[in-house]
Design a protein around this motif. Structure first.
Motif, PDB file in Angstrom:
ATOM      1  N   HIS A   1      24.096  -7.662 -19.364  1.00  0.00           N
ATOM      2  CA  HIS A   1      22.891  -7.907 -18.565  1.00  0.00           C
ATOM      3  C   HIS A   1      21.709  -8.359 -19.426  1.00  0.00           C
ATOM      4  CE1 HIS A   1      24.781  -6.342 -14.984  1.00  0.00           C
ATOM      5  NE2 HIS A   1      25.177  -5.277 -15.665  1.00  0.00           N
ATOM      6  N   ASP A   2      21.980  -8.675 -20.668  1.00  0.00           N
ATOM      7  CA  ASP A   2      20.960  -9.168 -21.584  1.00  0.00           C
ATOM      8  C   ASP A   2      21.502 -10.435 -22.233  1.00  0.00           C
ATOM      9  OD1 ASP A   2      18.433  -8.480 -23.390  1.00  0.00           O
ATOM     10  OD2 ASP A   2      20.062  -9.105 -24.728  1.00  0.00           O
ATOM     11  N   TRP A   3      20.628 -11.403 -22.511  1.00  0.00           N
ATOM     12  CA  TRP A   3      21.123 -12.678 -23.017  1.00  0.00           C
ATOM     13  C   TRP A   3      21.846 -12.541 -24.344  1.00  0.00           C
ATOM     14  CZ3 TRP A   3      19.816 -14.998 -27.626  1.00  0.00           C
ATOM     15  CH2 TRP A   3      18.699 -14.509 -28.296  1.00  0.00           C
ATOM     16  N   ARG A   4      21.455 -11.557 -25.158  1.00  0.00           N
ATOM     17  CA  ARG A   4      22.129 -11.374 -26.445  1.00  0.00           C
ATOM     18  C   ARG A   4      23.563 -10.904 -26.242  1.00  0.00           C
ATOM     19  NH1 ARG A   4      17.143  -9.334 -26.399  1.00  0.00           N
ATOM     20  NH2 ARG A   4      15.552 -10.142 -27.825  1.00  0.00           N
ATOM     21  N   TRP A   5      23.721  -9.890 -25.377  1.00  0.00           N
ATOM     22  CA  TRP A   5      25.061  -9.387 -25.103  1.00  0.00           C
ATOM     23  C   TRP A   5      25.904 -10.412 -24.345  1.00  0.00           C
ATOM     24  CZ3 TRP A   5      27.151  -5.781 -27.749  1.00  0.00           C
ATOM     25  CH2 TRP A   5      26.367  -4.739 -28.272  1.00  0.00           C
ATOM     26  N   LEU A   6      25.250 -11.230 -23.527  1.00  0.00           N
ATOM     27  CA  LEU A   6      25.985 -12.261 -22.818  1.00  0.00           C
ATOM     28  C   LEU A   6      26.519 -13.314 -23.791  1.00  0.00           C
ATOM     29  CD1 LEU A   6      26.838 -12.887 -19.963  1.00  0.00           C
ATOM     30  CD2 LEU A   6      24.754 -14.222 -19.646  1.00  0.00           C
TER      31      LEU A   6
ATOM     32  N   LEU B   1      21.122 -14.152 -15.770  1.00  0.00           N
ATOM     33  CA  LEU B   1      19.859 -14.191 -16.512  1.00  0.00           C
ATOM     34  C   LEU B   1      18.652 -14.358 -15.585  1.00  0.00           C
ATOM     35  CD1 LEU B   1      20.941 -16.282 -19.624  1.00  0.00           C
ATOM     36  CD2 LEU B   1      20.769 -13.806 -19.377  1.00  0.00           C
ATOM     37  N   GLU B   2      18.851 -14.985 -14.444  1.00  0.00           N
ATOM     38  CA  GLU B   2      17.758 -15.084 -13.479  1.00  0.00           C
ATOM     39  C   GLU B   2      17.406 -13.702 -12.936  1.00  0.00           C
ATOM     40  OE1 GLU B   2      16.529 -17.853  -9.671  1.00  0.00           O
ATOM     41  OE2 GLU B   2      18.618 -17.248  -9.903  1.00  0.00           O
ATOM     42  N   GLU B   3      18.421 -12.890 -12.688  1.00  0.00           N
ATOM     43  CA  GLU B   3      18.186 -11.545 -12.158  1.00  0.00           C
ATOM     44  C   GLU B   3      17.431 -10.677 -13.156  1.00  0.00           C
ATOM     45  OE1 GLU B   3      20.984  -8.576  -9.662  1.00  0.00           O
ATOM     46  OE2 GLU B   3      21.478  -8.662 -11.795  1.00  0.00           O
ATOM     47  N   THR B   4      17.659 -10.891 -14.440  1.00  0.00           N
ATOM     48  CA  THR B   4      17.005 -10.078 -15.473  1.00  0.00           C
ATOM     49  C   THR B   4      15.730 -10.720 -16.008  1.00  0.00           C
ATOM     50  OG1 THR B   4      18.382 -11.094 -17.189  1.00  0.00           O
ATOM     51  CG2 THR B   4      19.203  -9.053 -16.182  1.00  0.00           C
TER      52      THR B   4
ATOM     53  N   ALA C   1      20.314 -21.680 -21.636  1.00  0.00           N
ATOM     54  CA  ALA C   1      20.777 -22.791 -22.476  1.00  0.00           C
ATOM     55  C   ALA C   1      21.404 -22.283 -23.769  1.00  0.00           C
ATOM     56  CB  ALA C   1      19.615 -23.733 -22.778  1.00  0.00           C
ATOM     57  N   VAL C   2      20.863 -21.192 -24.306  1.00  0.00           N
ATOM     58  CA  VAL C   2      21.414 -20.625 -25.539  1.00  0.00           C
ATOM     59  C   VAL C   2      22.820 -20.071 -25.292  1.00  0.00           C
ATOM     60  CG1 VAL C   2      21.113 -18.854 -27.318  1.00  0.00           C
ATOM     61  CG2 VAL C   2      19.119 -20.083 -26.424  1.00  0.00           C
ATOM     62  N   VAL C   3      22.983 -19.369 -24.183  1.00  0.00           N
ATOM     63  CA  VAL C   3      24.295 -18.796 -23.861  1.00  0.00           C
ATOM     64  C   VAL C   3      25.324 -19.905 -23.651  1.00  0.00           C
ATOM     65  CG1 VAL C   3      25.574 -17.316 -22.280  1.00  0.00           C
ATOM     66  CG2 VAL C   3      23.205 -16.761 -22.841  1.00  0.00           C
TER      67      VAL C   3
END
Length: 397
Positions: free
Chosen positions: A292-297, A238-241, A248-250
């Motif tokens: 590569h996206d927080w939702r997909w993660l 998430l830092e890279e993107t 925290a959500v993930v």
């Protein structure tokens, strides 16, 4: 859910799990509290904070078996007194310690950390029958997962909004309160049918620390290493993107699904082998690097979350079954040490993989660590005949 009602109906079980949740929530956040203090209050680097956390972790890893052995010999309350007093002194003085003294004191505090997790596992094994143990250890793992979800997040919130020093005082107060609560409950650490004579006998280590126990401890180390690596890989991805604020959500999704997985596993009619659960956990972790996206993660870590608490619960169950009653404290201490070592090693190994490749490499490295531990545990457990152990069931099951 009938199994869980039966476990919670056991006399003293609900208060034990409640006090354990309170104390473990604080203990799981102690590293974060020290990190926030060093970075915010002392205005030093994260590397300096990492040194303090490493000292604390090393102390916990070394102290686990020593305190467990002392419990076997001197009893629970004696050990709680020996550990509660140093925790009072340490957490009260954290805000006035210079860095060098804090480094040494953190090691001592880890060495004499209140053994809440190990004691809870011993008590769960002693208070339940063999038919209840799968559900009981699933509940114990759920308590552990809830503590990891809540503890660090609360510390970060209050350290940033109030004061890292005040947070250290509050955290120490909760740890001490948890230890005192367990002392008041004084849960049994051996079953009613495990008599005084048997409990007094201390078999030599080579008689019980054989291939099967080493297999279980290796898998406990592997689970911890995988989970530590996954946390770091989530942050790196998430830092890279540019989405670091969603980490925290993930992590919360990972924790909540682990709780769900533990409850589902505890309700199953029969247990599964530890090596199989850990192997599956490693396999589902690897492809999480494709997100590569927080939702997909969030979606990608659901599989790992569902398998986390079940894997942890089978490790605890196997240790309790393999250890003779006279050394059960030492065995659960070794389990805690293996987990501490796994958490300590997971971050640097996965971090190296991330630096050498990409954030996705972190998930691969964490998953492979789990797979390697599962394979090692499987092979070791097959080398030792069942008659050479103290268990009622095969190791890893």
């Amino acid at each position: 859910m009938t199994r869980f009602r039966q476990v919670l109906a056991v006399r003293g079980m609900s208060p034990l799990l409640g006090v354990s949740l309170l104390a473990r929530t604080a203990i799981t956040a102690d590293a974060m509290a020290l990190t926030m203090y060093v970075v915010l209050a002392l205005d030093m680097s994260y590397a300096a904070a990492g040194g303090v956390v490493a000292a604390l972790t090393a102390g916990v890893a070394l102290g686990g078996p020593l305190l467990g052995r002392m419990i076997d010999r001197r009893g629970l309350r004696a050990v709680l007194v020996v550990t509660i007093v140093p925790q009072i002194v340490f957490w009260l003085t954290v805000p006035i310690m210079p860095y060098v003294i804090l480094l040494a004191a953190s090691f001592a505090a880890g060495l004499l950390m209140v053994p809440v997790q190990a004691v809870t596992r011993q008590a769960v094994a002693a208070m339940t029958t063999s038919g209840q143990r799968q559900a009981a250890f699933a509940l114990e793992s759920v308590v552990g997962e809830l503590s990891y979800v809540v503890g660090p997040a609360v510390v970060i919130l209050f350290a940033a909004s109030i004061s890292p020093g005040v947070v250290a005082w509050g955290l120490g107060a909760v740890i001490v309160a948890g230890g005192a609560g367990i002392a008041l409950l004084n849960p049994p650490l051996r079953a009613a049918d495990e008599g005084e004579g048997e409990a007094a006998e201390r078999p030599r280590r080579r008689e019980w620390l054989g291939a099967r126990m080493v297999a279980v401890l290796t898998m406990g180390f592997g689970v911890a290493m995988l989970l530590s690596g996954v946390d770091l890989a989530i942050v790196a991805t998430l830092e890279e993107t540019g989405q670091l604020s969603w980490a925290a959500v993930v992590v919360a999704v990972l924790g909540v699904t682990s709780v769900v997985g533990g409850l589902v596993y505890g309700a199953l009619p029969r247990p599964m082998p530890t090596w199989l659960l850990l192997g599956l956990l490693g396999l589902v972790t690897i492809p999480a690097g494709l997100a590569h996206d927080w939702r997909w993660l969030c979606v990608a870590v659901i599989g790992a979350g569902l398998l986390t608490a079940p894997t942890l619960s089978t490790v605890s169950d196997a240790v309790s079954r393999l250890a003779p009653v006279g050394v059960r404290g030492e065995a659960t201490g070794l389990q805690a040490s293996a987990a501490s070592a796994g958490f300590a090693l997971g971050a640097p190994v996965v971090g190296t993989a991330i630096d050498a490749s990409a954030p996705a490499g972190g998930f691969v490295a964490a998953g492979l660590a789990g797979l390697l531990a599962a394979l090692t545990g499987y092979l070791l457990s097959r080398r030792s005949p069942a008659k050479a152990t103290y268990t009622r069931v095969p190791a890893g099951k």
